[in-house]
Write a protein that holds these residues in place. Structure first.
Motif, PDB file in Angstrom:
ATOM      1  N   ASP A   1       6.268   0.126   8.048  1.00 47.95           N
ATOM      2  CA  ASP A   1       5.287   0.691   6.787  1.00 47.95           C
ATOM      3  C   ASP A   1       6.045   1.797   6.102  1.00 47.95           C
ATOM      4  OD1 ASP A   1       3.164   1.139   5.537  1.00 47.95           O
ATOM      5  OD2 ASP A   1       1.726   1.169   7.077  1.00 47.95           O
ATOM      6  N   GLY A   2       5.417   2.061   4.903  1.00 45.58           N
ATOM      7  CA  GLY A   2       5.755   3.184   4.114  1.00 45.58           C
ATOM      8  C   GLY A   2       4.978   4.518   4.417  1.00 45.58           C
ATOM      9  N   ALA A   3       5.249   5.541   3.873  1.00 50.67           N
ATOM     10  CA  ALA A   3       4.620   6.820   4.024  1.00 50.67           C
ATOM     11  C   ALA A   3       4.382   7.669   2.805  1.00 50.67           C
ATOM     12  CB  ALA A   3       5.147   7.644   5.042  1.00 50.67           C
ATOM     13  N   ASP A   4       3.432   8.354   2.621  1.00 51.25           N
ATOM     14  CA  ASP A   4       3.245   9.147   1.304  1.00 51.25           C
ATOM     15  C   ASP A   4       4.148  10.479   1.396  1.00 51.25           C
ATOM     16  OD1 ASP A   4       1.567   7.394  -0.212  1.00 51.25           O
ATOM     17  OD2 ASP A   4       0.262   7.941   1.672  1.00 51.25           O
TER      18      ASP A   4
ATOM     19  N   GLU B   1      -3.750   0.534   9.082  1.00 48.71           N
ATOM     20  CA  GLU B   1      -2.275   0.655   9.201  1.00 48.71           C
ATOM     21  C   GLU B   1      -2.348   1.646  10.610  1.00 48.71           C
ATOM     22  OE1 GLU B   1      -0.288   1.250   4.794  1.00 48.71           O
ATOM     23  OE2 GLU B   1      -1.594   3.078   5.638  1.00 48.71           O
TER      24      GLU B   1
ATOM     25  N   SER C   1       4.124   0.176  -1.957  1.00 51.95           N
ATOM     26  CA  SER C   1       5.220  -0.415  -2.911  1.00 51.95           C
ATOM     27  C   SER C   1       6.676  -0.678  -2.091  1.00 51.95           C
ATOM     28  CB  SER C   1       5.592   0.355  -4.066  1.00 51.95           C
ATOM     29  OG  SER C   1       5.911   1.705  -3.719  1.00 51.95           O
ATOM     30  N   THR C   2       6.853   0.318  -0.982  1.00 49.06           N
ATOM     31  CA  THR C   2       7.837   0.257  -0.136  1.00 49.06           C
ATOM     32  C   THR C   2       7.903  -0.827   0.869  1.00 49.06           C
ATOM     33  OG1 THR C   2       7.890   2.638  -0.421  1.00 49.06           O
ATOM     34  CG2 THR C   2       9.481   1.666   1.111  1.00 49.06           C
TER      35      THR C   2
ATOM     36  N   THR D   1       1.584  -1.283   4.081  1.00 44.69           N
ATOM     37  CA  THR D   1       0.858  -1.563   2.750  1.00 44.69           C
ATOM     38  C   THR D   1       1.569  -0.761   1.674  1.00 44.69           C
ATOM     39  OG1 THR D   1      -1.154  -2.174   3.894  1.00 44.69           O
ATOM     40  CG2 THR D   1      -1.153  -1.222   1.587  1.00 44.69           C
TER      41      THR D   1
ATOM     42  N   LYS E   1      10.204  11.490  -0.154  1.00 41.18           N
ATOM     43  CA  LYS E   1       8.713  11.667   0.616  1.00 41.18           C
ATOM     44  C   LYS E   1       9.223  12.510   1.960  1.00 41.18           C
ATOM     45  CE  LYS E   1       6.807   8.153  -1.193  1.00 41.18           C
ATOM     46  NZ  LYS E   1       6.515   6.576  -0.536  1.00 41.18           N
TER      47      LYS E   1
ATOM     48  N   LYS F   1      -0.272   9.438   5.446  1.00 43.09           N
ATOM     49  CA  LYS F   1      -0.226   8.131   4.878  1.00 43.09           C
ATOM     50  C   LYS F   1      -1.818   7.803   4.237  1.00 43.09           C
ATOM     51  CE  LYS F   1       1.091   4.439   7.004  1.00 43.09           C
ATOM     52  NZ  LYS F   1       1.470   3.884   5.550  1.00 43.09           N
ATOM     53  N   GLY F   2      -1.889   6.810   3.612  1.00 38.22           N
ATOM     54  CA  GLY F   2      -3.164   6.559   3.136  1.00 38.22           C
ATOM     55  C   GLY F   2      -3.202   6.280   1.403  1.00 38.22           C
ATOM     56  N   GLY F   3      -2.257   6.913   0.922  1.00 38.63           N
ATOM     57  CA  GLY F   3      -2.222   6.700  -0.610  1.00 38.63           C
ATOM     58  C   GLY F   3      -2.570   5.472  -1.258  1.00 38.63           C
ATOM     59  N   GLY F   4      -2.185   4.402  -0.341  1.00 41.03           N
ATOM     60  CA  GLY F   4      -2.629   2.905  -0.818  1.00 41.03           C
ATOM     61  C   GLY F   4      -4.137   2.678  -0.381  1.00 41.03           C
ATOM     62  N   GLY F   5      -4.670   3.586   0.352  1.00 37.52           N
ATOM     63  CA  GLY F   5      -6.231   3.326   0.940  1.00 37.52           C
ATOM     64  C   GLY F   5      -6.157   2.468   2.034  1.00 37.52           C
ATOM     65  N   ALA F   6      -5.031   2.428   2.738  1.00 33.67           N
ATOM     66  CA  ALA F   6      -5.034   1.138   3.975  1.00 33.67           C
ATOM     67  C   ALA F   6      -4.964   1.992   5.160  1.00 33.67           C
ATOM     68  CB  ALA F   6      -3.866   0.499   3.900  1.00 33.67           C
TER      69      ALA F   6
END
Ligand code: 5RP
Length: 230
Positions: free
Chosen positions: A83-86, A105, A30-31, A28, A123, A96-101
């Motif tokens: 998956d992406g990462a913050d 995830e 933008s990346t 989840t 990042k 992770k979790g900037g997108g709340g998922a």
């Protein structure tokens, strides 16, 4: 190269690891969405994969673009998650979790044989924690849970502002019906210790520290994409 171009570069490099017939966890953010767009092109070109999305948001994009989806219960063991990462550090510990998922995830990544993290070079950090740590909490007793989190952090010498995440006028609600507490510790020198403390708190559903979960990361910067192994 701007941030979006770097995300596309990382996503392109990750796509090279996707093989025909794979059961794929799909992240989840933008990346991850750049990855979904590239994956959809491959699917239309004949690549056969079955995807398990890590959020409703990712599921919607996959459905819109024609990426075949299954639930995690239909495919409980996955070959690969991308998956992406913050934030991530050299040990491949992630925030992770900037997108709340983060809950889905983490469940999806744990069900996967391998996890590849895709990120732009901004990042990658020396010490985690500049990005506020997302902590998913049950709405019931959220004030008690917040106090427990503060005490746990303080036992490790950590402090900082903790804010319940908002979405406009409302509190942000995760796909699982929980709140997110964003904890601005500034620095997290010992992610394992903090993870252990948070895991003891009953109202904490999950937190955004992903430890020993990533197989490797693909980091894209001005010079292109490179692989980072722990
Ligand atoms: C969502 C996440 C994302 O992977 C993370 O927030 C990175 O997002 P982006 O690629 O938009 O920077 O953990 O819960």
């Amino acid at each position: 190269m701007d941030a979006r171009e770097m995300k596309v570069k990382a996503a392109e490099a990750a796509l090279a690891h996707v093989e025909d017939g794979m059961r794929l966890g799909i992240g989840t953010g933008s990346t991850a969405e750049e990855f979904v767009r590239l994956l959809a092109e491959k699917v239309h070109g004949g690549l056969r994969i079955q995807g398990v999305p890590t959020s409703e948001r990712t599921a919607r994009l996959c459905l819109e673009l024609g990426v075949p989806l299954k639930s995690l219960d239909e495919l409980p063991e996955l070959d690969l998650t991308i998956d992406g990462a913050d934030e991530l550090d050299a040990d491949l510990t992630l925030v992770k979790g900037g997108g709340g998922a983060l809950l889905r995830e983490k469940i999806v990544a744990a069900a996967s044989s391998r996890m590849i993290v895709i990120a732009d070079a901004t990042k990658l950090v020396e010490t985690l924690g500049a990005f506020p740590l997302p902590i998913e909490i049950n709405p019931f007793g959220q004030t008690s849970t917040r106090i427990a989190v503060e005490k746990a952090a303080s036992r490790l010498g950590l402090s900082g502002e903790m804010k319940l995440r908002r979405a406009g006028d409302e509190l942000f609600m995760t796909d699982g019906g929980h709140y997110i507490l964003d904890a601005s510790f500034g620095r997290i020198p010992d992610a394992e210790a903090l993870s252990g403390e948070l895991n003891f708190i009953p109202g904490v559903v999950e937190h955004g520290l992903f430890i020993h979960m990533a197989s490797f990361a693909i980091i894209a910067g001005e010079a292109g994409a490179r692989t980072l192994k722990a």
